[in-house]
Design an enzyme around this catalytic site. Structure first.
Site, PDB file in Angstrom:
ATOM      1  N   HIS A 236       0.871  -1.179   0.000  1.00 59.14           N
ATOM      2  CA  HIS A 236       0.000   0.000   0.000  1.00 59.14           C
ATOM      3  C   HIS A 236       0.906   1.226   0.000  1.00 59.14           C
ATOM      4  O   HIS A 236       1.859   1.294   0.789  1.00 59.14           O
ATOM      5  CB  HIS A 236      -0.875  -0.024   1.256  1.00 59.14           C
ATOM      6  N   ARG A 258      -5.876   9.400  -1.434  1.00 61.19           N
ATOM      7  CA  ARG A 258      -5.417   9.629  -2.811  1.00 61.19           C
ATOM      8  C   ARG A 258      -6.609   9.722  -3.747  1.00 61.19           C
ATOM      9  O   ARG A 258      -6.620  10.519  -4.680  1.00 61.19           O
ATOM     10  CB  ARG A 258      -4.482   8.502  -3.260  1.00 61.19           C
TER      11      ARG A 258
END
Ligand SMILES: Cc1cc2nc3c(=O)[nH]c(=O)nc-3n(C[C@H](O)[C@H](O)[C@H](O)COP(=O)(O)OP(=O)(O)OC[C@H]3O[C@@H](n4cnc5c(N)ncnc54)[C@H](O)[C@@H]3O)c2cc1C
Length: 568
Positions: A236, A258
């Site tokens: 991640h 994001r």
């Protein structure tokens, strides 16, 4: 050794384990069902830690075909397409069940429809959530429902070995250590579900809960079951980087940051992602992690050797409102997520690989089922954020239904007593005299070698060296002797058992990674930087540490095709 009998034995109480228990009970309320778990039911595993949310095609403009195509393309054409299809179609049922039958409250739009947010790698905003702490809502409601039913619990019981019948033709039960007393417990069962949740906690930076040490995968390897896609470990991009003094380092800051438009900056506070991918920060996790690794490699880093996540340009108040949990987590470590910069580093998050299984959750061993992160094939080379909890809840329920049907005609089977003795003997090894090295040094060796040689960027030399290092580490663990022979909550003993399993699964990852001589999804080889032909895609299948490459069956769609009529 204590002995118990049950019709259905479920290992793990995450989304997969608890859904399996509820569905099996609903299908046949008279069955005896036992959930055995290393921690406390409702308080352990990663489903509870789910932040961002749950992918499901609910909106009129979205479709299960679109969710399917995103999953297949995101998985770099390595997914088992029947499993992926089951995932996207049953996710719709499961989210309704979570809301309407189990009592979850997810965030809503002003018009009353369920709010769905953006996650990276998807062509539609389809992630259902409860703020940014979705897993707590799901697991609390699931646990309440399990507690309210006649379902037995073996908490703080650690599964140590799958035990077959003497002829090896089926599973007979599971051997446990009762962590509270150190006593061995053998549970005979007609059907067993492996749902211990994988968990790549062998890497220096990692996100999963501390109770997860690949126990289920290690047991499956020892039982001679085939595991697929083991080289596919997902990193991640945004693990919190707060220094070595805190275990908060490595924990994840959710994908939605994001998705909402957050920027990644290098040490010079410059945005770099657009140089690597036109989707910028919203590219899939593998691409972003690799770009970050490359930036870090250039030495242009933050004070702790990572990069920065920046959200302030989206408006600090909005960020504070939309990502309350994340803002608080960062504040605990001295970072201002809403208005300032947060240090981040890619962190090992999820294993796409796992036990090979059929769409009804059966495995190669009759009576043994698998669901959730212990299983392989659903996500191919890369899991989309939001497809993890969908996977565990969808297939947990499938397994519950399938086991309830199967045990109707099945009886309890006698176990291979010699196999139980051998498993106990293996667990007892560190009680014998041997080396007294601090177990922490073994853990650090494992962390470093996996991070450096089997991490985000790999090559043949490093993978070969890693295998040799892992073998040496395994031998060193075998020679280790515990400082205390106390058995009650002897956490050093359990750490040793954890490390043994992590080393076994790390070997499988390294061997599979060496066998895949191309770069695909989460697996990047600097010595084979290109992806091979999509049309001739193969998956790795590892059994007894021997890898074979098997062709992917394009049962619904082939590379170059799409199930979508109108492609945006
Ligand atoms: C921080 C974080 C955030 C995440 N956010 C998202 C997200 O937003 N969306 C998404 O889709 N996915 C997310 N994921 C991934 C998701 O959590 C997992 O894919 C999914 O929840 C796994 O479910 P599971 O039931 O397979 O395993 P888990 O929920 O991890 O449960 C495993 C269970 O097995 C038990 N266990 C382990 N070993 C043994 C043993 N030897 N004996 C008995 N019991 C054992 C554990 O104690 C635990 O109860 C996130 C993961 C993490 C770590």
């Amino acid at each position: 050794m204590r002995e118990l009998d049950t019709d259905i034995l479920i290992l793990g109480s995450g989304g997969a384990g608890l859904f399996a228990a509820l569905h099996a009970h609903k299908a046949a309320p008279g069955l005896s069902i036992t959930v055995a778990v290393k921690g406390l039911l409702g308080k352990c595993g990663c489903t509870r830690m789910v932040q961002g949310g749950y992918n499901v095609a609910l909106a009129r403009e979205d479709s299960v075909e679109r969710h399917f195509m995103d999953t297949i393309v995101g998985g770099a054409w390595l997914c088992d397409q029947e499993l992926a299809w089951k995932l996207v179609t049953l996710a719709v049922e499961r989210i309704r069940e979570l809301e309407n039958e189990l009592g979850c409250f997810f965030d809503r739009n002003p018009d009353g429809t369920i709010h769905q947010k953006a996650f990276a790698g998807q062509t539609f905003d389809r992630t259902v959530h409860k703020g940014d702490l979705t897993g707590i809502e799901i697991i609390n409601r699931l646990a309440e429902q399990v507690w309210a039913r006649k379902i037995s619990r073996l908490e703080e019981h650690r599964a140590v070995e799958l035990i077959k019948t003497p002829s090896g033709d089926a599973i007979a039960g599971v051997l446990f250590v009762d962590m509270r007393t150190g006593e061995y417990v053998f549970v005979r069962a007609k059907a067993v579900l492996l749902a211990t949740g994988g968990g790549p906690t062998m890497y220096k930076y990692h996100t999963p809960s501390g109770d997860k040490t690949c126990d289920g995968l290690a047991m499956a390897l020892r039982a001679g079951l085939p595991l697929r896609d083991m080289e596919m470990v997902q990193f991640h991009p945004t693990g919190l980087l707060a220094g070595t003094h805190t275990r908060m380092t490595g924990t994840v800051l959710e994908e939605g940051l994001r998705g909402a438009g957050g920027y990644l900056l290098n040490g010079a506070k410059e945005r770099f992602m657009p140089r690597y991918d036109p989707k910028g920060e919203r590219a899939t996790r593998d691409l972003v992690s690799r770009a970050m690794f490359s930036e870090i490699g250039k030495g242009n880093t933050s004070p702790h050797g990572g990069l920065y996540l920046s959200m302030a340009h989206l408006g600090p108040q909005k960020v504070a409102k939309d990502f309350k949990g994340m803002v608080e987590r960062c504040a605990d470590c001295g970072f201002d997520l809403a208005g300032g910069l947060v240090e981040v580093v890619p962190t090992a998050h999820y294993m796409m690989g796992g036990v090979e299984f059929a769409p009804d959750c059966t495995t190669a061993l009759p009576g043994l089922y698998v669901a959730g992160e212990d299983s392989g094939g659903v996500h191919g080379a890369n899991r989309l954020g939001g497809n993890g909890v969908a996977n565990s809840t969808v297939f947990g329920a499938v397994a519950g239904d399938a086991m309830a049907a199967w045990v109707k005609d099945a009886g309890l089977r006698e176990p291979d007593r010699a196999a139980i003795d051998a498993a106990i003997e293996a667990c007892e090894r560190p009680f014998r005299s041997g080396s007294r090295e601090n177990l922490e040094t073994f853990r650090e060796r494992l962390y470093d070698l996996m991070w450096e040689k089997v991490g985000i960027v790999r090559d043949a030399t490093g993978l070969l060296q890693a295998q040799a290092d892992l073998n040496a580490l395994d031998r060193a663990l075998d020679a280790y002797s515990l400082p205390s022979t106390e058995r009650t909550f002897n956490l050093t003993w359990h750490d040793w058992l954890n490390l043994k399993n992590l080393v076994a699964v790390s070997r499988a990852i390294a061997v599979a990674a060496a066998a895949r001589k191309e770069s695909r999804g989460a697996h990047f080889r600097s010595d084979f930087a290109e992806s091979g032909s999509l049309e001739r895609s193969t998956f790795t299948s590892i059994r007894n540490m021997t890898v074979s490459m098997k062709p992917v069956a394009f049962t619904r769609v082939a590379p170059g095709q799409t199930l979508l009529r109108h492609v945006a």
